[in-house]
Design an enzyme around this catalytic site. Structure first.
Site, PDB file in Angstrom:
ATOM      1  N   GLU A  64       0.861  -1.190   0.000  1.00  0.00           N
ATOM      2  CA  GLU A  64       0.000   0.000   0.000  1.00  0.00           C
ATOM      3  C   GLU A  64       0.892   1.233   0.000  1.00  0.00           C
ATOM      4  O   GLU A  64       1.689   1.428   0.904  1.00  0.00           O
ATOM      5  CB  GLU A  64      -0.912  -0.011   1.235  1.00  0.00           C
ATOM      6  CG  GLU A  64      -1.757   1.213   1.425  1.00  0.00           C
ATOM      7  CD  GLU A  64      -2.538   1.651   0.186  1.00  0.00           C
ATOM      8  OE1 GLU A  64      -3.375   0.893  -0.297  1.00  0.00           O
ATOM      9  OE2 GLU A  64      -2.279   2.772  -0.312  1.00  0.00           O
ATOM     10  N   ASP A 111      -7.057   2.145  -8.579  1.00  0.00           N
ATOM     11  CA  ASP A 111      -7.396   3.490  -9.057  1.00  0.00           C
ATOM     12  C   ASP A 111      -7.585   3.461 -10.583  1.00  0.00           C
ATOM     13  O   ASP A 111      -6.745   2.908 -11.287  1.00  0.00           O
ATOM     14  CB  ASP A 111      -6.272   4.474  -8.706  1.00  0.00           C
ATOM     15  CG  ASP A 111      -6.110   4.616  -7.203  1.00  0.00           C
ATOM     16  OD1 ASP A 111      -7.129   4.724  -6.506  1.00  0.00           O
ATOM     17  OD2 ASP A 111      -4.962   4.600  -6.720  1.00  0.00           O
ATOM     18  N   TYR A 120     -14.006  -1.111  -0.358  1.00  0.00           N
ATOM     19  CA  TYR A 120     -14.668  -0.569  -1.551  1.00  0.00           C
ATOM     20  C   TYR A 120     -15.747  -1.532  -2.044  1.00  0.00           C
ATOM     21  O   TYR A 120     -16.822  -1.108  -2.433  1.00  0.00           O
ATOM     22  CB  TYR A 120     -13.646  -0.310  -2.666  1.00  0.00           C
ATOM     23  CG  TYR A 120     -13.011   1.052  -2.599  1.00  0.00           C
ATOM     24  CD1 TYR A 120     -12.305   1.471  -1.475  1.00  0.00           C
ATOM     25  CD2 TYR A 120     -13.098   1.940  -3.663  1.00  0.00           C
ATOM     26  CE1 TYR A 120     -11.712   2.714  -1.409  1.00  0.00           C
ATOM     27  CE2 TYR A 120     -12.508   3.195  -3.607  1.00  0.00           C
ATOM     28  CZ  TYR A 120     -11.818   3.576  -2.486  1.00  0.00           C
ATOM     29  OH  TYR A 120     -11.229   4.818  -2.432  1.00  0.00           O
ATOM     30  N   GLU A 121     -15.457  -2.809  -2.044  1.00  0.00           N
ATOM     31  CA  GLU A 121     -16.448  -3.768  -2.552  1.00  0.00           C
ATOM     32  C   GLU A 121     -17.688  -3.761  -1.663  1.00  0.00           C
ATOM     33  O   GLU A 121     -18.814  -3.800  -2.156  1.00  0.00           O
ATOM     34  CB  GLU A 121     -15.856  -5.179  -2.652  1.00  0.00           C
ATOM     35  CG  GLU A 121     -16.874  -6.151  -3.228  1.00  0.00           C
ATOM     36  CD  GLU A 121     -16.301  -7.414  -3.828  1.00  0.00           C
ATOM     37  OE1 GLU A 121     -15.075  -7.614  -3.786  1.00  0.00           O
ATOM     38  OE2 GLU A 121     -17.099  -8.209  -4.349  1.00  0.00           O
ATOM     39  N   ASP A 176     -15.131  -1.608 -10.005  1.00  0.00           N
ATOM     40  CA  ASP A 176     -16.473  -1.068 -10.239  1.00  0.00           C
ATOM     41  C   ASP A 176     -16.479  -0.266 -11.534  1.00  0.00           C
ATOM     42  O   ASP A 176     -17.539   0.104 -12.016  1.00  0.00           O
ATOM     43  CB  ASP A 176     -16.845  -0.104  -9.105  1.00  0.00           C
ATOM     44  CG  ASP A 176     -15.820   1.021  -9.007  1.00  0.00           C
ATOM     45  OD1 ASP A 176     -14.627   0.715  -8.805  1.00  0.00           O
ATOM     46  OD2 ASP A 176     -16.192   2.202  -9.179  1.00  0.00           O
TER      47      ASP A 176
HETATM   48  C1  LIG Z   1      -9.298   2.895  -4.757  1.00  0.00           C
HETATM   49  S1  LIG Z   1      -8.300   2.316  -3.455  1.00  0.00           S
HETATM   50  C2  LIG Z   1      -8.956   0.688  -3.105  1.00  0.00           C
HETATM   51  C3  LIG Z   1      -8.474   0.155  -1.801  1.00  0.00           C
HETATM   52  C4  LIG Z   1      -8.852  -1.317  -1.503  1.00  0.00           C
HETATM   53  N1  LIG Z   1      -8.204  -2.206  -2.446  1.00  0.00           N
HETATM   54  C5  LIG Z   1     -10.330  -1.519  -1.532  1.00  0.00           C
HETATM   55  O1  LIG Z   1     -10.841  -2.133  -2.469  1.00  0.00           O
HETATM   56  O2  LIG Z   1     -11.007  -1.090  -0.571  1.00  0.00           O
HETATM   57  C6  LIG Z   1      -6.780   1.916  -4.283  1.00  0.00           C
HETATM   58  C7  LIG Z   1      -5.621   1.766  -3.333  1.00  0.00           C
HETATM   59  O3  LIG Z   1      -4.472   1.347  -4.062  1.00  0.00           O
HETATM   60  C8  LIG Z   1      -3.345   2.068  -3.591  1.00  0.00           C
HETATM   61  N2  LIG Z   1      -2.367   2.104  -4.700  1.00  0.00           N
HETATM   62  C9  LIG Z   1      -2.570   2.669  -5.909  1.00  0.00           C
HETATM   63  N3  LIG Z   1      -1.476   2.548  -6.684  1.00  0.00           N
HETATM   64  C10 LIG Z   1      -0.562   1.863  -5.937  1.00  0.00           C
HETATM   65  C11 LIG Z   1       0.776   1.451  -6.182  1.00  0.00           C
HETATM   66  N4  LIG Z   1       1.384   1.743  -7.343  1.00  0.00           N
HETATM   67  N5  LIG Z   1       1.432   0.778  -5.213  1.00  0.00           N
HETATM   68  C12 LIG Z   1       0.808   0.523  -4.025  1.00  0.00           C
HETATM   69  N6  LIG Z   1      -0.453   0.915  -3.720  1.00  0.00           N
HETATM   70  C13 LIG Z   1      -1.137   1.572  -4.676  1.00  0.00           C
HETATM   71  C14 LIG Z   1      -3.901   3.427  -3.230  1.00  0.00           C
HETATM   72  O4  LIG Z   1      -3.085   4.133  -2.321  1.00  0.00           O
HETATM   73  C15 LIG Z   1      -5.240   3.057  -2.636  1.00  0.00           C
HETATM   74  O5  LIG Z   1      -5.172   2.825  -1.243  1.00  0.00           O
END
Ligand SMILES: C[S@@+](CC[C@H](N)C(=O)[O-])C[C@H]1O[C@@H](n2cnc3c(N)ncnc32)[C@H](O)[C@@H]1O
Length: 209
Positions: A68, A117, A190-191, A153
């Site tokens: 993360e 993301d 998120y799910e 999503d």
């Molecule tokens: C939209 S959130 C979803 C979090 C979780 N997976 C969920 O479904 O509840 C995406 C997460 O991925 C992390 N993230 C995005 N790109 C990343 C990377 N290159 N390396 C590590 N973490 C990353 C972001 O900081 C964020 O916490």
């Protein structure tokens, strides 16, 4: 995941080098021992940690590496899991791109990408966790028979990701546009939120073979 920085996060991460690996801890910690374990699975972007905590509790014989990049999300996950004293879970507070040359080729059994993301603008696409150049890295890290489980999503990210996977060395095993939960599935934050809102969850599974 944008979370307000809180001082407790610094203190928590500082006090738990056995649970949370930061860049300066890679060499002098249990990181190298942990990534040599077998079986080993990886979740990238663990957010608040629900999914990887459930996975670790349900499968004590499997080792889970949770990466993360958002510092406070890593701290919140750490705080959530610390009391379980799990020997099979390690959190890495770093961007996955920093880890590619630290993980071993053919060492991973599975990779989980949950609600990554979407990076909607074209110039941002290369940051997506399913972008072709990053799929090549996953392919090297996975064992033969290893899988990527990707859930989202987001329709545009999903459509583009199907193309990325189809152009890669992976074989796409299944594509669901409205994935129904199965016994044993673990949900991320998120799910849980999207399912409550009635949003259709898309899922793709790809295998290295
Ligand atoms: C939209 S959130 C979803 C979090 C979780 N997976 C969920 O479904 O509840 C995406 C997460 O991925 C992390 N993230 C995005 N790109 C990343 C990377 N290159 N390396 C590590 N973490 C990353 C972001 O900081 C964020 O916490």
């Amino acid at each position: 995941m944008r979370l307000k920085h809180r001082p407790w996060g610094d203190t928590f991460i500082e006090e738990h080098p056995e649970l949370i690996i930061t860049k300066d801890r890679v060499e002098n910690s249990n990181f190298n021992e942990f990534i040599s374990r077998d079986p080993l699975e990886l979740e990238i972007g663990i957010g608040r940690g629900d999914f990887i905590l459930q996975k670790s509790l349900n499968n004590p014989a499997i080792n889970y590496l949770g990466v993360e990049k958002a510092f406070m999300a890593a701290a919140i996950s750490g705080k959530k899991v610390i009391d379980y004293k799990l020997n099979n879970l390690l959190i890495v507070s770093m961007d996955i791109n920093y880890l590619f040359d630290k993980l071993k080729n053919e060492s991973l059994n599975n990779i989980y990408l949950n609600f990554s993301d979407p990076w909607p603008k074209k110039r941002q696409h290369k940051r997506r966790l399913t972008y072709p150049t990053i799929l090549e890295q996953y392919y090297s890290l996975l064992k033969m028979g290893g899988r990527i489980y990707f859930k989202t999503d987001n329709d545009d990210l999903f459509a583009d990701s199907i193309n990325y996977f189809n152009s890669s060395k992976f074989k796409v095993e299944s594509i669901d546009y409205d994935y129904n939960l199965q016994d044993g599935d673990c949900l991320t934050e998120y799910e849980q939120k999207f399912r409550l809102q009635g949003v259709k969850i898309k899922r793709l599974v790809a295998i290295k073979e």
